[in-house]
Design a protein around this motif. Structure first.
Motif, PDB file in Angstrom:
ATOM      1  N   LEU A  47       0.830  -1.205   0.000  1.00  0.00           N
ATOM      2  CA  LEU A  47       0.000   0.000   0.000  1.00  0.00           C
ATOM      3  C   LEU A  47       0.865   1.256   0.000  1.00  0.00           C
ATOM      4  O   LEU A  47       0.612   2.212  -0.742  1.00  0.00           O
ATOM      5  N   LEU A  48       1.906   1.253   0.834  1.00  0.00           N
ATOM      6  CA  LEU A  48       2.835   2.384   0.858  1.00  0.00           C
ATOM      7  C   LEU A  48       3.430   2.638  -0.521  1.00  0.00           C
ATOM      8  O   LEU A  48       3.564   3.780  -0.961  1.00  0.00           O
ATOM      9  N   ALA A  49       3.773   1.554  -1.199  1.00  0.00           N
ATOM     10  CA  ALA A  49       4.371   1.687  -2.527  1.00  0.00           C
ATOM     11  C   ALA A  49       3.426   2.397  -3.474  1.00  0.00           C
ATOM     12  O   ALA A  49       3.834   3.262  -4.269  1.00  0.00           O
ATOM     13  N   ARG A  50       2.137   2.048  -3.403  1.00  0.00           N
ATOM     14  CA  ARG A  50       1.156   2.695  -4.297  1.00  0.00           C
ATOM     15  C   ARG A  50       1.027   4.180  -3.981  1.00  0.00           C
ATOM     16  O   ARG A  50       0.898   5.012  -4.886  1.00  0.00           O
ATOM     17  N   TYR A  51       1.084   4.514  -2.696  1.00  0.00           N
ATOM     18  CA  TYR A  51       1.018   5.931  -2.314  1.00  0.00           C
ATOM     19  C   TYR A  51       2.242   6.690  -2.834  1.00  0.00           C
ATOM     20  O   TYR A  51       2.135   7.789  -3.376  1.00  0.00           O
ATOM     21  N   TYR A  52       3.428   6.088  -2.621  1.00  0.00           N
ATOM     22  CA  TYR A  52       4.653   6.737  -3.118  1.00  0.00           C
ATOM     23  C   TYR A  52       4.612   6.896  -4.634  1.00  0.00           C
ATOM     24  O   TYR A  52       5.022   7.919  -5.183  1.00  0.00           O
ATOM     25  N   TYR A  53       4.128   5.856  -5.311  1.00  0.00           N
ATOM     26  CA  TYR A  53       4.067   5.885  -6.777  1.00  0.00           C
ATOM     27  C   TYR A  53       3.158   7.032  -7.242  1.00  0.00           C
ATOM     28  O   TYR A  53       3.520   7.828  -8.119  1.00  0.00           O
ATOM     29  N   LEU A  54       1.960   7.120  -6.631  1.00  0.00           N
ATOM     30  CA  LEU A  54       1.013   8.177  -7.017  1.00  0.00           C
ATOM     31  C   LEU A  54       1.563   9.562  -6.699  1.00  0.00           C
ATOM     32  O   LEU A  54       1.471  10.487  -7.507  1.00  0.00           O
ATOM     33  N   ARG A  55       2.152   9.703  -5.506  1.00  0.00           N
ATOM     34  CA  ARG A  55       2.689  11.015  -5.142  1.00  0.00           C
ATOM     35  C   ARG A  55       3.855  11.399  -6.052  1.00  0.00           C
ATOM     36  O   ARG A  55       4.035  12.565  -6.400  1.00  0.00           O
TER      37      ARG A  55
END
Length: 713
Positions: A54-62
């Motif tokens: 989940l963290l990875a998806r947030y970092y990717y989007l940001r």
């Protein structure tokens, strides 16, 4: 709302996007981007480290939003965070564009951050490697079928681009196979230049061959085996070749060939009948069976596990199956004898190329052409397959670091580093590692628990690498012929530091142990011009620098507070200020030797200096307490020169160039006798290292290019 009986194993988390502004004016869009970045930052701060996906998806989007908002440095930071969360969604192409578009000031900002500097350096190196790479590595996107006749050089390049095979030797044998026909009245299988009579492959033949290879490859992947058959196969075992339906001594069915065995896929009620594993074959030959007025070609296979001979009426397929099975049998035997599984992989490639050659030529000379690819079957006739008993018992395994290369590369340096218990075991991070420097400046990493090659490697210059030193858990130093010392971070397998004070080829590295916990760790480096530099490891600053007088300074060692330097013409004991304390010259009988000493070892217990000689098959042992005593000379039979040596327990392992092969000699340090003579490699032994005194690892020069793993007794 979720309905029905299904329920997720983890609660679904929802991220709500901010309301999008109705007028699409620049100012409002920028405000939207900022709001979205703030919301994503909140989500990141509240997410737990355990939920890395989940963290990875947030970092990717940001990261995406930061990049379109013009915040390139922040975007780089987000994508850098993917290294710690989920590399599967790492946007390599976008990162490349982002780095290339950085303005000067923003690049400086990024380079001041160590994590981003490493990221930028990595992107830059990968771009340089991509531009320097002659073909697309493992892909066919640049490949086009030829439109004109191909000479050998063009043919090699075109086959490499096609992704069929990379090994230059195999491709040259394929070229010979496709140009074996000399009948110009038959289908155009070849072309002879009127001037010079040079062989060429015509584009039509190449196209036939390429299409047949691809179709066969696709057909093999589509083989649908019954469950009862799959139960007999080991993990990753695949069927690569199926015969047509034939009558055999085990019933009617199709003969299937995997990388390990032959079995019969029975017809009617689908079933599995084992024919033989390749290592159990004792003989393969072609016979014939009478049928009415005809004689049908029959393949006969004798194995060590069955009394009866397996027979199959393969008819027109008999010659090809005979060739393929003999090649696989020879490859298996050589793989077992030499503890080198890559021989089996190469034999499989050869067999499949035979199949493609016969399929595309469709002529009377097709089988003869395929024999050009019978590399292992011919090799077992040219040289004895049996490895000497002592070598076979001591050799544990061999690995090939040049698998992705077009030809073997010399293994110039090996270094073993113990495992780190504090490091996560993910991807073998905590396992011991074997570092391997190839002749083109590439450093590969192997998991020393499984001897498997790790995905990450690092390019440090383009010159030969001479020495490696594990300074601590954060620094691995590598001395290069280009005069630089490259510093690799062992955890990230990345190089973002260089020491450039040397002006000549860096030939040796040594580490001085700290006398107490408050003292600084010092490292020593030397170059061939006699320069020695003393480094403060923590600051990477030069503490002292001096020059010693000798012919080509090759290596340094710390011994009881003194620095010992090995040159071609002498070994020097040097004080910390650079003044020479004692000097050991070449023995009288070797004063005319062009290269002299090649390596040396010091023993604290016995106060002995052991030296190897580059141009002589012997070791010379000197008493450090009395340098006037005559050398003890240890003759190494069939050795033309000593290249390297290490101490393991109470033994000296010596890597040499033999008269015909690279050898390792195991010498008893008390009796000064050779205990073992190992037939190690097909070329000289370039480097040796010890794995915690349990194994010795040897690296070979270019003609062999492999790593041997040897048991220590």
């Amino acid at each position: 709302m979720v309905t029905g009986s299904w329920s997720p194993s983890k609660p679904i988390k929802t991220f709500k996007l901010p309301e999008f502004p109705p007028p699409l004016a620049y100012q409002y869009v920028q405000i939207y981007y900022n709001d979205l970045i703030k919301e994503l930052s909140k989500a990141i701060s509240t997410a737990t480290p355990d939920d890395s996906a989940l963290l990875a998806r947030y970092y990717y989007l940001r990261g995406l939003v930061n990049s379109v908002a013009g915040k390139r440095v922040d975007a780089l930071g987000d994508f850098q965070s993917l290294y710690k969360t989920d590399m599967d969604i790492f946007p390599a192409k976008l990162l490349n564009v982002l780095v290339e578009s950085l303005p000067v000031e923003e690049r400086r900002m990024a380079e001041r951050r160590p994590d981003l500097n490493r990221l930028i350096s990595q992107v830059k190196r990968e771009n340089e490697q991509e531009r320097a790479r002659p073909i697309d590595d493992g892909t066919v996107k640049r490949f086009e079928l030829p439109k004109k006749h191909l000479h050998m050089e063009d043919f090699v390049q075109r086959v490499q681009e096609s992704g069929i095979v990379k090994d230059q030797g195999t491709i040259q044998r394929l070229f010979e196979a496709l140009t074996v026909g000399v009948d110009s009245t038959s289908q155009s299988v070849f072309y002879l230049e009127l001037e010079g009579q040079q062989k060429q492959v015509d584009p039509e033949t190449f196209c036939f061959f390429y299409n047949f290879w691809k179709e066969t490859e696709a057909a093999a992947q589509d083989v649908d085996l019954p469950v009862i058959v799959l139960e007999h196969l080991v993990k990753d075992e695949c069927v690569y070749k199926l015969s047509s339906s034939v009558k055999t001594s085990h019933g009617v069915g199709k003969i299937a060939m995997t990388q390990r065995r032959l079995f019969l896929l029975t017809e009617g009620r689908p079933g599995y009948v084992e024919i033989t594993k390749f290592r159990d074959i004792e003989d393969v030959k072609i016979s014939s069976t009478p049928f009415l007025l005809l004689r049908i070609p029959t393949l006969k296979i004798t194995t060590s596990l069955r009394k009866e001979t397996f027979e199959a009426n393969l008819k027109s397929e008999c010659d090809l199956w005979h060739l393929m099975i003999k090649e696989m049998w020879a490859g298996r035997k050589m793989a077992d004898e030499h503890k080198d599984p890559q021989f089996m992989e190469q034999a499989l490639t050869n067999a499949l190329l035979m199949d493609a050659v016969v399929g595309c030529l469709q002529s009377q000379k097709a089988i003869f052409a395929a024999t050009k690819l019978a590399y292992f079957d011919k090799k077992k006739l040219e040289v004895p397959m049996m490895v000497p008993k002592t070598t076979s018992e001591t050799l544990k395994h061999k690995i090939n670091p040049s698998l992705d290369q077009t030809s073997p590369q010399a293994v110039d340096v090996l270094l073993y580093t113990p495992g780190q218990l504090s490091v996560s075991s993910l991807d073998g991070g905590g396992n011991p590692k074997l570092w391997c420097a190839l002749s083109n400046g590439k450093v590969l990493v192997f998991d020393a628990a499984s001897w498997s090659m790790q995905k990450n490697s690092v390019q440090v210059g383009k010159s030969r690498l001479n020495c490696m030193l594990a300074v601590n858990q954060q620094q691995l130093w590598i001395g290069s012929k280009d005069s630089f010392i490259y510093i690799i971070n062992p955890r990230s397998v990345s190089c973002n530091k260089q020491l450039t004070e040397h002006r000549c080829e860096v030939t040796g590295l040594a580490l001085e142990e700290r006398t107490d916990k408050f003292s600084q760790t010092l490292a020593y480096s030397c170059s061939e011009d006699g320069s020695v530099i003393v480094w403060d490891v923590s600051t990477l600053q030069v503490r002292r620098q001096f020059r010693v007088s000798c012919h080509r300074l090759q290596s340094v060692q710390i011994h009881t507070g003194m620095l010992w330097c090995c040159g071609g013409d002498c070994v020097l004991e040097v004080r910390r200020n650079g003044t020479v304390h004692r000097k050991v010259s070449l023995p009288d009988h070797l004063l005319g030797s062009p290269r002299g000493f090649s390596c040396f070892l010091l023993f604290n217990e016995s106060e002995q200096l052991w030296t190897g000689l580059a141009d002589a098959g012997e070791l010379c042992v000197c008493d450090c307490r009395d340098l006037n005593k005559p050398f003890i000379r240890i003759q190494l039979k069939d050795c033309t020169g000593v290249v390297c040596m290490i101490r393991v327990k109470n033994q000296i392992w010596v890597g040499c160039q033999g008269k015909t092969r690279g050898k390792i000699y195991v010498v008893n340090t008390e009796r000064y006798t050779v205990e073992k003579e190992l037939m190690a490699h097909d070329d000289s032994v370039q480097t040796l290292c010890s794995a915690e005194d349990r194994y010795v690892l040897s690296g070979a020069a270019r003609a062999d290019g492999k790593i041997g793993i040897w048991k220590v007794e």
